[in-house]
Design a protein around this motif. Structure first.
Motif, short mmCIF file in Angstrom:
data_model
loop_
_atom_site.label_atom_id
_atom_site.label_comp_id
_atom_site.label_asym_id
_atom_site.label_seq_id
_atom_site.Cartn_x
_atom_site.Cartn_y
_atom_site.Cartn_z
N GLN A 48 0.84 -1.20 0.00
CA GLN A 48 0.00 0.00 0.00
C GLN A 48 0.88 1.25 0.00
O GLN A 48 0.61 2.23 -0.72
CB GLN A 48 -0.92 -0.01 1.22
CG GLN A 48 -1.85 1.19 1.30
CD GLN A 48 -2.76 1.14 2.52
OE1 GLN A 48 -2.82 0.14 3.23
NE2 GLN A 48 -3.47 2.22 2.79
N GLU A 49 1.94 1.23 0.79
CA GLU A 49 2.85 2.38 0.85
C GLU A 49 3.58 2.58 -0.47
O GLU A 49 3.77 3.72 -0.93
CB GLU A 49 3.86 2.17 1.98
CG GLU A 49 4.84 3.33 2.14
CD GLU A 49 5.83 3.09 3.27
OE1 GLU A 49 6.81 3.88 3.35
OE2 GLU A 49 5.65 2.14 4.05
N LEU A 50 3.98 1.48 -1.11
CA LEU A 50 4.71 1.56 -2.38
C LEU A 50 3.80 1.98 -3.53
O LEU A 50 4.24 2.61 -4.50
CB LEU A 50 5.36 0.21 -2.71
CG LEU A 50 6.51 -0.23 -1.79
CD1 LEU A 50 6.91 -1.67 -2.12
CD2 LEU A 50 7.72 0.69 -1.94
N GLY A 51 2.54 1.57 -3.46
CA GLY A 51 1.60 1.88 -4.53
C GLY A 51 1.60 0.85 -5.65
O GLY A 51 1.05 1.11 -6.72
N TYR A 52 2.19 -0.30 -5.41
CA TYR A 52 2.16 -1.40 -6.39
C TYR A 52 2.34 -2.73 -5.66
O TYR A 52 2.80 -2.78 -4.51
CB TYR A 52 3.23 -1.23 -7.47
CG TYR A 52 4.66 -1.13 -6.94
CD1 TYR A 52 5.39 -2.27 -6.59
CD2 TYR A 52 5.29 0.11 -6.82
CE1 TYR A 52 6.68 -2.17 -6.13
CE2 TYR A 52 6.58 0.22 -6.35
CZ TYR A 52 7.29 -0.93 -6.00
OH TYR A 52 8.56 -0.83 -5.53
N GLN A 53 1.93 -3.80 -6.34
CA GLN A 53 2.06 -5.14 -5.77
C GLN A 53 3.45 -5.70 -6.02
O GLN A 53 3.96 -5.62 -7.14
CB GLN A 53 1.02 -6.09 -6.36
CG GLN A 53 -0.38 -5.91 -5.82
CD GLN A 53 -1.29 -7.03 -6.30
OE1 GLN A 53 -1.35 -7.31 -7.49
NE2 GLN A 53 -1.98 -7.66 -5.37
N ILE A 54 4.03 -6.28 -4.98
CA ILE A 54 5.30 -6.98 -5.13
C ILE A 54 5.05 -8.40 -5.59
O ILE A 54 5.79 -8.94 -6.41
CB ILE A 54 6.08 -6.99 -3.80
CG1 ILE A 54 6.32 -5.56 -3.31
CG2 ILE A 54 7.40 -7.73 -3.94
CD1 ILE A 54 6.90 -5.49 -1.91
N LYS B 27 3.68 -15.16 -6.63
CA LYS B 27 4.46 -14.95 -7.84
C LYS B 27 4.90 -13.48 -7.90
O LYS B 27 4.09 -12.57 -7.70
CB LYS B 27 3.62 -15.29 -9.07
CG LYS B 27 4.36 -15.12 -10.38
CD LYS B 27 3.46 -15.48 -11.55
CE LYS B 27 4.17 -15.26 -12.88
NZ LYS B 27 3.27 -15.57 -14.04
N VAL B 28 6.17 -13.26 -8.16
CA VAL B 28 6.71 -11.90 -8.19
C VAL B 28 6.23 -11.16 -9.44
O VAL B 28 6.26 -11.69 -10.55
CB VAL B 28 8.26 -11.93 -8.18
CG1 VAL B 28 8.82 -10.51 -8.18
CG2 VAL B 28 8.76 -12.68 -6.96
N THR B 29 5.74 -9.93 -9.24
CA THR B 29 5.33 -9.09 -10.37
C THR B 29 6.56 -8.43 -11.00
O THR B 29 7.66 -8.47 -10.44
CB THR B 29 4.36 -8.00 -9.92
OG1 THR B 29 5.05 -7.10 -9.03
CG2 THR B 29 3.16 -8.61 -9.20
N LYS B 30 6.36 -7.78 -12.16
CA LYS B 30 7.47 -7.08 -12.80
C LYS B 30 7.99 -5.95 -11.91
O LYS B 30 9.20 -5.74 -11.77
CB LYS B 30 7.05 -6.54 -14.16
CG LYS B 30 6.88 -7.61 -15.22
CD LYS B 30 6.60 -6.99 -16.58
CE LYS B 30 6.49 -8.08 -17.65
NZ LYS B 30 6.23 -7.50 -18.99
N GLN B 31 7.04 -5.21 -11.32
CA GLN B 31 7.46 -4.15 -10.40
C GLN B 31 8.12 -4.76 -9.15
O GLN B 31 9.05 -4.19 -8.58
CB GLN B 31 6.26 -3.30 -10.01
CG GLN B 31 5.73 -2.43 -11.16
CD GLN B 31 4.45 -1.71 -10.79
OE1 GLN B 31 3.55 -2.31 -10.21
NE2 GLN B 31 4.38 -0.42 -11.13
#
Length: 305
Positions: A41-47, A56-60
């Motif tokens: 939530q703090e980063l603004g994207y899913q890890i 599973k790891v996302t591209k971000q």
């Protein structure tokens, strides 16, 4: 963002499960899930992407984890700062330079009675490429090499491409060294073509674009080319034959002791270059060796005058 959240993300990437990561880190599974959610939530994207087969790891997330691994490595180095005072490791590869070897000896002597463990290695090399390869394979911390002065810009660009830090520590030249009784010992100037009929001694790699074209041509013309590192055997060969050596300057005392004559080769200026990985520039133990190395180079420069 907290350190615990970064370490949690790294552990999830390793085992592919929040529950397994929580267990490995001695956390409750709900707390781990909540901590990860707050981080994303703090980063603004899913890890991670939640799937039936695990996380599973996302591209971000891949980009995030690269930085996270760097943070983890640096954290480990922070914890080892105190240990480094008693656990000493250093690997040096160098051309046959007396100053590099004397600096290595002094480095070991400084720790030999106080270090909890001392694992140091000094190896000789004969080519720039060998020094680069040792550094790339993490088999050396420091390399001392020689580059032709007029080509150093290209060498420096190549070092940067390989992620290496380079520093010119001194300048030198190539000389011919021969016995006082050598037929060419009395000549005031050096005409390399005159030396072609005499046995030539050199270090490894001198014929591989590390010397001026005139020297490379001489090495192709000589009937007897002997590759031999500096040492007692080289002196004995010089004293018992009409051979000559192509090398960096000898110490004045060595020339006198072995009755040798030294002459500079025209247009053969060279840079003495220190190499290390860029990330090791501030390593405390490496910098201690480099400091000793610079001291010994100053002494060596006085010895060859």
């Amino acid at each position: 963002m907290k350190t615990e959240q970064i370490l949690l993300a790294l552990e999830i990437s390793r085992c592919g499960s929040v529950s397994k990561a929580a267990s490995n880190l001695f956390m409750a599974q709900p707390n781990a899930s909540n901590s990860l959610a707050l981080l994303e939530q703090e980063l603004g994207y899913q890890i991670f992407e939640r799937t039936y087969n695990g996380m599973k790891v996302t591209k971000q997330g891949e980009a995030f984890l690269q930085y996270a691994y760097a943070i983890e490595r640096n954290m480990q180095k922070m914890y080892r700062i105190r240990e480094q005072e008693t656990r000493v490791r250093l690997s040096v590869v160098t051309y046959a330079y007396p100053f590099a070897e004397r600096a290595f000896t002094r480095f070991c002597v400084n720790y030999i009675d106080t270090a909890h463990s001392l694992k140091c290695r000094l190896r000789r090399i004969g080519m720039v490429s060998q020094g680069v390869e040792y550094l790339q394979r993490d088999e050396a911390d420091v390399a001392m090499v020689t580059c032709r002065q007029e080509l150093y810009g290209q060498f420096e660009a190549d070092f940067k491409k390989e992620g290496l830090y380079s520093e010119v520590l001194a300048h030198t030249t190539l000389n011919v060294v021969m016995p006082e009784t050598h037929p060419l010992a009395g000549r005031e100037t050096v005409d390399l073509q005159e030396y072609a009929k005499y046995p030539c001694i050199s270090n490894e790699g001198l014929d591989k674009n590390y010397a001026p074209p005139e020297v490379e041509e001489l090495l192709r013309q000589v009937d007897l080319h002997i590759v031999m590192e500096p040492g007692r055997a080289r002196y004995e060969l010089l004293e018992d034959s009409d051979s000559f050596v192509i090398c960096t300057p000898y110490q004045v005392e060595e020339l006198r002791r072995h009755h040798l004559v030294e002459k500079k080769i025209p247009n053969a200026n060279r840079n003495l270059v220190l190499l290390m990985k860029e990330e090791n520039q501030h390593d405390q133990q490496i910098q201690r060796y480099v400091s000793l190395l610079k001291d010994e180079i100053r002494v060596w420069e006085q010895e060859i005058r």
